[in-house]
Design a protein around this motif. Structure first.
Motif, mmCIF file in Angstrom:
data_model
loop_
_atom_site.group_PDB
_atom_site.id
_atom_site.type_symbol
_atom_site.label_atom_id
_atom_site.label_comp_id
_atom_site.label_asym_id
_atom_site.label_seq_id
_atom_site.Cartn_x
_atom_site.Cartn_y
_atom_site.Cartn_z
ATOM 1 N N ALA A 1 0.836 -1.207 0.000
ATOM 2 C CA ALA A 1 0.000 0.000 0.000
ATOM 3 C C ALA A 1 0.868 1.254 0.000
ATOM 4 O O ALA A 1 0.614 2.204 -0.743
ATOM 5 C CB ALA A 1 -0.927 -0.008 1.216
ATOM 6 N N ARG A 2 1.910 1.250 0.840
ATOM 7 C CA ARG A 2 2.812 2.416 0.887
ATOM 8 C C ARG A 2 3.523 2.600 -0.443
ATOM 9 O O ARG A 2 3.602 3.721 -0.965
ATOM 10 C CB ARG A 2 3.839 2.257 2.004
ATOM 11 C CG ARG A 2 4.887 3.374 1.998
ATOM 12 C CD ARG A 2 5.751 3.396 3.240
ATOM 13 N NE ARG A 2 6.138 2.119 3.762
ATOM 14 C CZ ARG A 2 7.303 1.527 3.515
ATOM 15 N NH1 ARG A 2 8.190 2.106 2.737
ATOM 16 N NH2 ARG A 2 7.584 0.358 4.049
ATOM 17 N N ALA A 3 4.017 1.518 -1.017
ATOM 18 C CA ALA A 3 4.716 1.617 -2.301
ATOM 19 C C ALA A 3 3.787 2.156 -3.376
ATOM 20 O O ALA A 3 4.186 2.976 -4.205
ATOM 21 C CB ALA A 3 5.270 0.259 -2.705
ATOM 22 N N GLY A 4 2.532 1.711 -3.356
ATOM 23 C CA GLY A 4 1.569 2.214 -4.324
ATOM 24 C C GLY A 4 1.351 3.714 -4.179
ATOM 25 O O GLY A 4 1.289 4.442 -5.175
ATOM 26 N N PRO B 1 5.151 11.996 5.067
ATOM 27 C CA PRO B 1 4.434 12.496 6.248
ATOM 28 C C PRO B 1 2.954 12.100 6.268
ATOM 29 O O PRO B 1 2.416 11.727 7.322
ATOM 30 C CB PRO B 1 4.608 14.020 6.150
ATOM 31 C CG PRO B 1 5.893 14.192 5.421
ATOM 32 C CD PRO B 1 5.911 13.078 4.420
ATOM 33 N N VAL B 2 2.293 12.162 5.122
ATOM 34 C CA VAL B 2 0.872 11.778 5.076
ATOM 35 C C VAL B 2 0.712 10.296 5.411
ATOM 36 O O VAL B 2 -0.176 9.907 6.183
ATOM 37 C CB VAL B 2 0.261 12.107 3.691
ATOM 38 C CG1 VAL B 2 -1.104 11.448 3.525
ATOM 39 C CG2 VAL B 2 0.164 13.615 3.507
ATOM 40 N N TYR C 1 9.538 4.514 9.213
ATOM 41 C CA TYR C 1 10.419 5.320 10.050
ATOM 42 C C TYR C 1 11.740 5.591 9.343
ATOM 43 O O TYR C 1 12.292 6.681 9.475
ATOM 44 C CB TYR C 1 10.670 4.619 11.387
ATOM 45 C CG TYR C 1 11.555 5.439 12.280
ATOM 46 C CD1 TYR C 1 11.039 6.532 12.978
ATOM 47 C CD2 TYR C 1 12.896 5.162 12.398
ATOM 48 C CE1 TYR C 1 11.849 7.308 13.764
ATOM 49 C CE2 TYR C 1 13.712 5.933 13.187
ATOM 50 C CZ TYR C 1 13.176 7.007 13.870
ATOM 51 O OH TYR C 1 13.988 7.788 14.646
ATOM 52 N N SER C 2 12.244 4.629 8.605
ATOM 53 C CA SER C 2 13.554 4.805 7.969
ATOM 54 C C SER C 2 13.523 5.927 6.930
ATOM 55 O O SER C 2 14.427 6.768 6.891
ATOM 56 C CB SER C 2 14.029 3.499 7.343
ATOM 57 O OG SER C 2 13.083 3.027 6.412
ATOM 58 N N THR C 3 12.504 5.970 6.104
ATOM 59 C CA THR C 3 12.395 7.050 5.122
ATOM 60 C C THR C 3 12.215 8.380 5.829
ATOM 61 O O THR C 3 12.802 9.396 5.445
ATOM 62 C CB THR C 3 11.213 6.793 4.169
ATOM 63 O OG1 THR C 3 11.395 5.522 3.564
ATOM 64 C CG2 THR C 3 11.121 7.864 3.092
ATOM 65 N N PHE C 4 11.439 8.361 6.882
ATOM 66 C CA PHE C 4 11.226 9.558 7.687
ATOM 67 C C PHE C 4 12.554 10.047 8.272
ATOM 68 O O PHE C 4 12.857 11.244 8.247
ATOM 69 C CB PHE C 4 10.222 9.236 8.789
ATOM 70 C CG PHE C 4 9.951 10.353 9.731
ATOM 71 C CD1 PHE C 4 9.237 11.460 9.327
ATOM 72 C CD2 PHE C 4 10.405 10.295 11.030
ATOM 73 C CE1 PHE C 4 8.974 12.495 10.203
ATOM 74 C CE2 PHE C 4 10.147 11.320 11.915
ATOM 75 C CZ PHE C 4 9.438 12.416 11.500
ATOM 76 N N ALA C 5 13.359 9.117 8.788
ATOM 77 C CA ALA C 5 14.651 9.479 9.382
ATOM 78 C C ALA C 5 15.588 10.071 8.337
ATOM 79 O O ALA C 5 16.296 11.045 8.611
ATOM 80 C CB ALA C 5 15.277 8.255 10.043
ATOM 81 N N VAL C 6 15.591 9.509 7.148
ATOM 82 C CA VAL C 6 16.450 10.037 6.084
ATOM 83 C C VAL C 6 16.015 11.454 5.725
ATOM 84 O O VAL C 6 16.846 12.343 5.539
ATOM 85 C CB VAL C 6 16.428 9.116 4.843
ATOM 86 C CG1 VAL C 6 17.081 9.784 3.651
ATOM 87 C CG2 VAL C 6 17.119 7.802 5.166
#
Length: 124
Positions: free
Chosen positions: A23-26, A41-42, A85-90
């Motif tokens: 779902a996230r990748a989509g 963020p969304v 979280y990892s993408t958010f951290a980057v």
């Protein structure tokens, strides 16, 4: 092995993780220039709301085998795979995104609290 380990629960988490990650990748594949800066963020804020709601609904009553299965499938699996979280951290490391990072944390906390409040409404 940890106490309480179960192959069934591991399978539910893997299945849920695949669904949430898909779902996230989509959502990240949506090709709209205005969407890309706010996509993560969304995703994280909507995931925080959904996890708050799920937690409130599942903790209304004493834990059962079914509620434990749902928590593993939907909470740990789907929502764990959906949020990132990892993408958010980057993004947080990037100096230009500090304000967005701080806003995401604040709005995510508010969304989780809103989800908990909404889920507890039906408990009374």
């Amino acid at each position: 092995m940890a106490a309480g380990f179960s192959w069934r629960h591991l399978g539910l988490i893997v299945l849920g993780g695949a669904i949430g990650t898909g779902a996230r990748a989509g959502l990240l594949l949506i090709d709209a220039p205005a969407w890309h800066p706010i996509a993560v963020p969304v995703i994280n804020v909507t995931g925080a709301f959904a996890l708050g709601l799920l937690t409130a609904v599942l903790t209304r009553r004493a834990e059962t085998a079914r509620s434990r299965d749902l928590r593993q499938l939907l909470g740990t699996g789907v929502l764990g795979g959906y949020t990132t979280y990892s993408t958010f951290a980057v993004q947080a490391v990037d100096g230009t995104a500090v304000a967005l990072t701080l806003a995401t944390v604040a709005v995510g906390l508010a969304a989780a609290l809103a989800g908990l409040a909404l889920g507890r409404r039906g408990a009374a």
